[in-house]
Design an enzyme around this catalytic site. Structure first.
Site, PDB file in Angstrom:
ATOM      1  N   GLY A 134       5.948  -8.886  -2.633  1.00 18.26           N
ATOM      2  CA  GLY A 134       6.279  -7.468  -2.435  1.00 18.26           C
ATOM      3  C   GLY A 134       7.760  -7.270  -2.156  1.00 18.26           C
ATOM      4  CB  SER A 183      -0.624  -3.116   9.877  1.00 20.32           C
ATOM      5  OG  SER A 183      -0.633  -1.789  10.311  1.00 20.32           O
ATOM      6  CB  SER A 198       9.323  -4.652  -6.028  1.00 17.24           C
ATOM      7  OG  SER A 198       7.945  -4.862  -5.770  1.00 17.24           O
ATOM      8  CG  ASN A 249       6.350  -7.498   2.536  1.00 15.69           C
ATOM      9  OD1 ASN A 249       6.363  -6.783   3.534  1.00 15.69           O
ATOM     10  ND2 ASN A 249       6.694  -7.038   1.323  1.00 15.69           N
ATOM     11  CE1 TYR A 267      -2.289  -1.812   5.074  1.00 15.76           C
ATOM     12  CE2 TYR A 267      -2.313  -0.905   7.298  1.00 15.76           C
ATOM     13  CZ  TYR A 267      -1.628  -1.513   6.246  1.00 15.76           C
ATOM     14  OH  TYR A 267      -0.290  -1.784   6.391  1.00 15.76           O
TER      15      TYR A 267
HETATM   16  N1  LIG Z   1       5.551   0.958   6.059  1.00 21.05           N
HETATM   17  C1  LIG Z   1       4.859   0.797   7.173  1.00 21.05           C
HETATM   18  O1  LIG Z   1       4.877   1.663   8.063  1.00 21.05           O
HETATM   19  C2  LIG Z   1       4.052  -0.453   7.398  1.00 21.05           C
HETATM   20  C3  LIG Z   1       3.465  -0.612   8.652  1.00 21.05           C
HETATM   21  C4  LIG Z   1       2.723  -1.762   8.907  1.00 21.05           C
HETATM   22  C5  LIG Z   1       2.585  -2.728   7.928  1.00 21.05           C
HETATM   23  N2  LIG Z   1       3.136  -2.536   6.715  1.00 21.05           N
HETATM   24  C6  LIG Z   1       2.950  -3.605   5.722  1.00 21.05           C
HETATM   25  O2  LIG Z   1       4.212  -4.009   5.241  1.00 21.05           O
HETATM   26  C7  LIG Z   1       4.064  -4.551   3.927  1.00 21.05           C
HETATM   27  C8  LIG Z   1       5.106  -3.906   3.007  1.00 21.05           C
HETATM   28  O3  LIG Z   1       4.845  -2.513   2.942  1.00 21.05           O
HETATM   29  P1  LIG Z   1       5.959  -1.412   2.573  1.00 21.05           P
HETATM   30  O4  LIG Z   1       5.891  -0.364   3.598  1.00 21.05           O
HETATM   31  O5  LIG Z   1       7.250  -2.069   2.268  1.00 21.05           O
HETATM   32  O6  LIG Z   1       5.273  -0.795   1.277  1.00 21.05           O
HETATM   33  P2  LIG Z   1       5.805  -0.570  -0.197  1.00 21.05           P
HETATM   34  O7  LIG Z   1       7.233  -0.162  -0.212  1.00 21.05           O
HETATM   35  O8  LIG Z   1       4.784   0.330  -0.819  1.00 21.05           O
HETATM   36  O9  LIG Z   1       5.687  -2.034  -0.859  1.00 21.05           O
HETATM   37  C9  LIG Z   1       4.457  -2.625  -1.176  1.00 21.05           C
HETATM   38  C10 LIG Z   1       4.733  -3.893  -1.954  1.00 21.05           C
HETATM   39  O10 LIG Z   1       3.504  -4.575  -2.212  1.00 21.05           O
HETATM   40  C11 LIG Z   1       3.470  -4.954  -3.580  1.00 21.05           C
HETATM   41  N3  LIG Z   1       2.103  -4.967  -4.070  1.00 21.05           N
HETATM   42  C12 LIG Z   1       1.156  -3.996  -3.942  1.00 21.05           C
HETATM   43  N4  LIG Z   1       0.037  -4.364  -4.598  1.00 21.05           N
HETATM   44  C13 LIG Z   1       0.295  -5.583  -5.161  1.00 21.05           C
HETATM   45  C14 LIG Z   1      -0.448  -6.474  -5.972  1.00 21.05           C
HETATM   46  N5  LIG Z   1      -1.704  -6.201  -6.362  1.00 21.05           N
HETATM   47  N6  LIG Z   1       0.131  -7.636  -6.346  1.00 21.05           N
HETATM   48  C15 LIG Z   1       1.378  -7.937  -5.963  1.00 21.05           C
HETATM   49  N7  LIG Z   1       2.151  -7.128  -5.215  1.00 21.05           N
HETATM   50  C16 LIG Z   1       1.599  -5.964  -4.820  1.00 21.05           C
HETATM   51  C17 LIG Z   1       4.269  -3.880  -4.313  1.00 21.05           C
HETATM   52  O11 LIG Z   1       4.726  -4.388  -5.567  1.00 21.05           O
HETATM   53  P3  LIG Z   1       5.077  -3.437  -6.849  1.00 21.05           P
HETATM   54  O12 LIG Z   1       5.653  -2.158  -6.292  1.00 21.05           O
HETATM   55  O13 LIG Z   1       6.063  -4.239  -7.621  1.00 21.05           O
HETATM   56  O14 LIG Z   1       3.810  -3.216  -7.603  1.00 21.05           O
HETATM   57  C18 LIG Z   1       5.392  -3.638  -3.314  1.00 21.05           C
HETATM   58  O15 LIG Z   1       6.426  -4.567  -3.499  1.00 21.05           O
HETATM   59  C19 LIG Z   1       2.616  -4.295   3.522  1.00 21.05           C
HETATM   60  O16 LIG Z   1       1.840  -5.459   3.720  1.00 21.05           O
HETATM   61  C20 LIG Z   1       2.166  -3.203   4.488  1.00 21.05           C
HETATM   62  O17 LIG Z   1       0.770  -3.228   4.684  1.00 21.05           O
HETATM   63  C21 LIG Z   1       3.872  -1.426   6.413  1.00 21.05           C
END
Ligand SMILES: NC(=O)c1ccc[n+]([C@@H]2O[C@H](COP(=O)([O-])OP(=O)(O)OC[C@H]3O[C@@H](n4cnc5c(N)ncnc54)[C@H](OP(=O)(O)O)[C@@H]3O)[C@@H](O)[C@H]2O)c1
Length: 242
Positions: free
Chosen positions: A8, A140, A10, A88, A153
């Site tokens: 992830g 999370s 990206s 991630n 989730y």
């Molecule tokens: N933002 C928050 O508040 C928050 C809070 C707690 C935990 N998190 C965790 O932090 C991590 C990153 O989240 P983020 O906020 O940075 O979200 P984000 O910007 O939406 O990024 C999600 C990433 O996961 C990748 N992904 C999704 N489905 C996938 C698949 N089937 N195969 C491979 N890659 C996949 C996406 O790749 P593509 O876009 O290239 O498809 C993207 O790079 C996640 O595990 C999320 O649960 C986030």
């Protein structure tokens, strides 16, 4: 130079982790699934700063696709191994349980929890053979506290927390640490539809976190200085829940 793979890469948090790992001297594999534009932007930023890295693509839910992509990398790097893995990549599909479709459940479990298995199982042997490794799982607050509307989730992230604690005990003699970081609300694509103005009133720090906040913690856990920390889940949530 150590190789670090960020699934992830990206995304919002993953991109920040890639850049901080590069600044700390790692050769970074910026992983993406669908968003090559964003992953390429991160790689360019790394290179513009004088770092080195590459792109790698796979759908983390597909065991064979993950294995095949890593096999290609291993063939191109016969004398190297990926010693730092940042799990991630993740997704959410928020809906109350009474309305939850089977696909809402399985897509979130497949990406977050089965994705953890698919990639970790592909890299752990090389870490054991080389007697050094770091695995950092981005979980999370939902996986610790549980959040309504996120039964799927919360279950997936809680599952990874259990796996973190078990795997840490399996491999710690080989100088491999396995830890989880549990962000609260972080400003990324995933949280773009949330009402930040209202929600931040609940956060003692009075703000959402930034991807850079999470990246700082991850880079510390990826380094040599964290070698006696393993099996831990570290909250990073501005004091929202401890
Ligand atoms: N933002 C928050 O508040 C928050 C809070 C707690 C935990 N998190 C965790 O932090 C991590 C990153 O989240 P983020 O906020 O940075 O979200 P984000 O910007 O939406 O990024 C999600 C990433 O996961 C990748 N992904 C999704 N489905 C996938 C698949 N089937 N195969 C491979 N890659 C996949 C996406 O790749 P593509 O876009 O290239 O498809 C993207 O790079 C996640 O595990 C999320 O649960 C986030």
């Amino acid at each position: 130079m150590k190789y670090a793979l960020v699934t992830g890469g990206s995304g919002g948090i993953g991109g920040a982790i890639c850049i901080r790992l590069s600044e700390a001297g790692y050769n970074v594999l910026v992983h993406y699934n669908s968003n090559i534009t964003s992953a390429s932007k991160t790689l360019h930023q790394i290179e513009d700063n004088g770092g080195v890295g590459s792109l790698i693509q796979f759908n983390i839910t597909n065991y064979k696709e993950v294995k095949d992509a890593l096999e290609v990398w291993k063939q191109d790097h016969p004398d190297e191994y990926i010693s730092v893995l940042i799990n991630n990549a993740g997704t959410s599909k928020d809906v109350l349980m009474v309305w939850m479709e089977q696909t809402d459940w399985s897509s979130v479990i497949d990406t977050n929890l089965n994705g953890f298995y698919n990639i970790t199982s592909a890299l752990i042997k090389d870490m054991v053979i080389n007697k050094w490794g770091r695995i950092i799982n981005v979980v999370s607050l939902s996986g610790i506290k549980g959040l309504p509307g996120q039964t799927n989730y919360s279950a997936a992230k809680a599952g990874i927390i259990g796996a973190t604690k078990a795997l840490a005990q399996e491999v710690s003699r080989k100088n491999i640490t396995v830890n989880a970081v549990a962000p609260g609300y972080i400003t990324t694509e995933m949280t773009k539809d949330l009402d930040e103005k209202q929600l931040k009133k609940l956060i003692p720090a009075n703000r959402f976190g930034t991807p850079g906040d999470v990246a700082e913690l991850v880079v510390f856990l990826a380094g040599d200085g964290s070698s006696y920390i393993t099996g831990e889940v570290i909250n990073i949530n501005g004091g929202l829940y401890t």
